[in-house]
Design a protein around this motif. Structure first.
Motif, PDB file in Angstrom:
ATOM      1  N   THR A   1       0.803  -1.230   0.000  1.00  0.00           N
ATOM      2  CA  THR A   1       0.000   0.000   0.000  1.00  0.00           C
ATOM      3  C   THR A   1       0.833   1.275   0.000  1.00  0.00           C
ATOM      4  N   THR A   2       2.149   1.137   0.107  1.00  0.00           N
ATOM      5  CA  THR A   2       3.016   2.318   0.056  1.00  0.00           C
ATOM      6  C   THR A   2       4.026   2.205  -1.086  1.00  0.00           C
ATOM      7  N   ALA A   3       3.649   1.465  -2.104  1.00  0.00           N
ATOM      8  CA  ALA A   3       4.476   1.307  -3.300  1.00  0.00           C
ATOM      9  C   ALA A   3       3.547   1.157  -4.496  1.00  0.00           C
ATOM     10  N   GLY A   4       4.105   1.294  -5.678  1.00  0.00           N
ATOM     11  CA  GLY A   4       3.303   1.162  -6.881  1.00  0.00           C
ATOM     12  C   GLY A   4       4.163   0.754  -8.060  1.00  0.00           C
ATOM     13  N   VAL A   5       3.547   0.815  -9.231  1.00  0.00           N
ATOM     14  CA  VAL A   5       4.235   0.472 -10.469  1.00  0.00           C
ATOM     15  C   VAL A   5       3.707   1.397 -11.559  1.00  0.00           C
ATOM     16  N   THR A   6       4.581   1.752 -12.477  1.00  0.00           N
ATOM     17  CA  THR A   6       4.176   2.621 -13.581  1.00  0.00           C
ATOM     18  C   THR A   6       5.023   2.306 -14.806  1.00  0.00           C
TER      19      THR A   6
ATOM     20  N   ASP B   1       0.468   4.129  12.332  1.00  0.00           N
ATOM     21  CA  ASP B   1       0.240   2.726  12.707  1.00  0.00           C
ATOM     22  C   ASP B   1       1.566   2.053  13.011  1.00  0.00           C
ATOM     23  N   ALA B   2       1.605   0.741  12.933  1.00  0.00           N
ATOM     24  CA  ALA B   2       2.822  -0.018  13.267  1.00  0.00           C
ATOM     25  C   ALA B   2       4.029   0.406  12.423  1.00  0.00           C
ATOM     26  N   ASP B   3       3.779   0.861  11.204  1.00  0.00           N
ATOM     27  CA  ASP B   3       4.871   1.310  10.335  1.00  0.00           C
ATOM     28  C   ASP B   3       5.235   2.768  10.573  1.00  0.00           C
ATOM     29  N   GLY B   4       4.536   3.426  11.479  1.00  0.00           N
ATOM     30  CA  GLY B   4       4.825   4.815  11.772  1.00  0.00           C
ATOM     31  C   GLY B   4       3.902   5.758  11.026  1.00  0.00           C
ATOM     32  N   PRO B   5       4.172   7.049  11.131  1.00  0.00           N
ATOM     33  CA  PRO B   5       3.338   8.055  10.462  1.00  0.00           C
ATOM     34  C   PRO B   5       3.712   8.165   8.982  1.00  0.00           C
ATOM     35  N   ASN B   6       3.174   7.271   8.180  1.00  0.00           N
ATOM     36  CA  ASN B   6       3.567   7.215   6.773  1.00  0.00           C
ATOM     37  C   ASN B   6       2.416   7.520   5.805  1.00  0.00           C
ATOM     38  N   ALA B   7       1.490   8.375   6.217  1.00  0.00           N
ATOM     39  CA  ALA B   7       0.375   8.740   5.334  1.00  0.00           C
ATOM     40  C   ALA B   7       0.837   9.310   3.997  1.00  0.00           C
ATOM     41  N   PRO B   8       1.899  10.138   3.946  1.00  0.00           N
ATOM     42  CA  PRO B   8       2.341  10.635   2.639  1.00  0.00           C
ATOM     43  C   PRO B   8       2.735   9.491   1.694  1.00  0.00           C
ATOM     44  N   SER B   9       3.302   8.433   2.233  1.00  0.00           N
ATOM     45  CA  SER B   9       3.689   7.280   1.410  1.00  0.00           C
ATOM     46  C   SER B   9       2.458   6.602   0.810  1.00  0.00           C
TER      47      SER B   9
ATOM     48  N   PHE C   1       7.740   4.316  -1.958  1.00  0.00           N
ATOM     49  CA  PHE C   1       7.413   5.555  -1.267  1.00  0.00           C
ATOM     50  C   PHE C   1       7.565   5.461   0.246  1.00  0.00           C
ATOM     51  N   ASP C   2       8.054   4.327   0.756  1.00  0.00           N
ATOM     52  CA  ASP C   2       8.187   4.144   2.198  1.00  0.00           C
ATOM     53  C   ASP C   2       9.398   3.272   2.519  1.00  0.00           C
ATOM     54  N   GLY C   3      10.475   3.526   1.797  1.00  0.00           N
ATOM     55  CA  GLY C   3      11.665   2.696   1.950  1.00  0.00           C
ATOM     56  C   GLY C   3      12.627   3.256   2.968  1.00  0.00           C
TER      57      GLY C   3
END
Length: 132
Positions: A41-46, A77-85, A118-120
């Motif tokens: 949910t914090t990565a994609g493909v193009t 959440d568990a991954d931290g504040p990563n809403a921008p990702s 986007f969240d690496g």
């Protein structure tokens, strides 16, 4: 379905995975298209230009400017504040569908398939499925 493993090095990073997708399709006969899917949910493909590596840097910078970290984000959440990702990934796609011609990706002359982190940095997966 074949799985590609990816290691990213930065929080925001575009990686050309065209060769890995082609290798995952090696030996597939009679397929009409390849589905390339990112199960995160914090990565994609193009699909974009793969000739000038600076374009990836430009796209990375643009995504960070379009969706800035400094907004009043509430998600944590568990991954931290990563809403921008999550938002950056939503602007991309979780999958691309590429036609196959004689078992090969029918991409345009300057096109490549890019994994968008986007969240690496993280270890990621990409699934490649040949569709008949």
């Amino acid at each position: 379905m074949r799985e590609i493993s990816i290691s990213t090095e930065r929080r925001t990073q575009l990686l050309d995975i065209t060769t890995q997708v082609e290798e995952a399709l090696n030996g597939v006969d009679g397929a009409a298209a390849a589905l390339v899917y990112v199960p995160h949910t914090t990565a994609g493909v193009t699909i974009n230009e793969d000739i000038d590596p600076m374009l990836s840097n430009d796209l990375e910078a643009a995504m960070e400017k379009i969706v800035e970290d400094g907004w009043a984000w509430k998600h944590d959440d568990a991954d931290g504040p990563n809403a921008p990702s999550h938002m950056r990934a939503s602007l991309m796609s979780s999958e691309v569908l590429v036609p196959l011609q004689e078992g090969k990706l029918a991409l345009g002359r300057y096109q490549g398939i890019f994994f968008c982190e986007f969240d690496g940095p993280r270890e990621r997966k990409v699934y490649v499925t040949a569709l008949r």
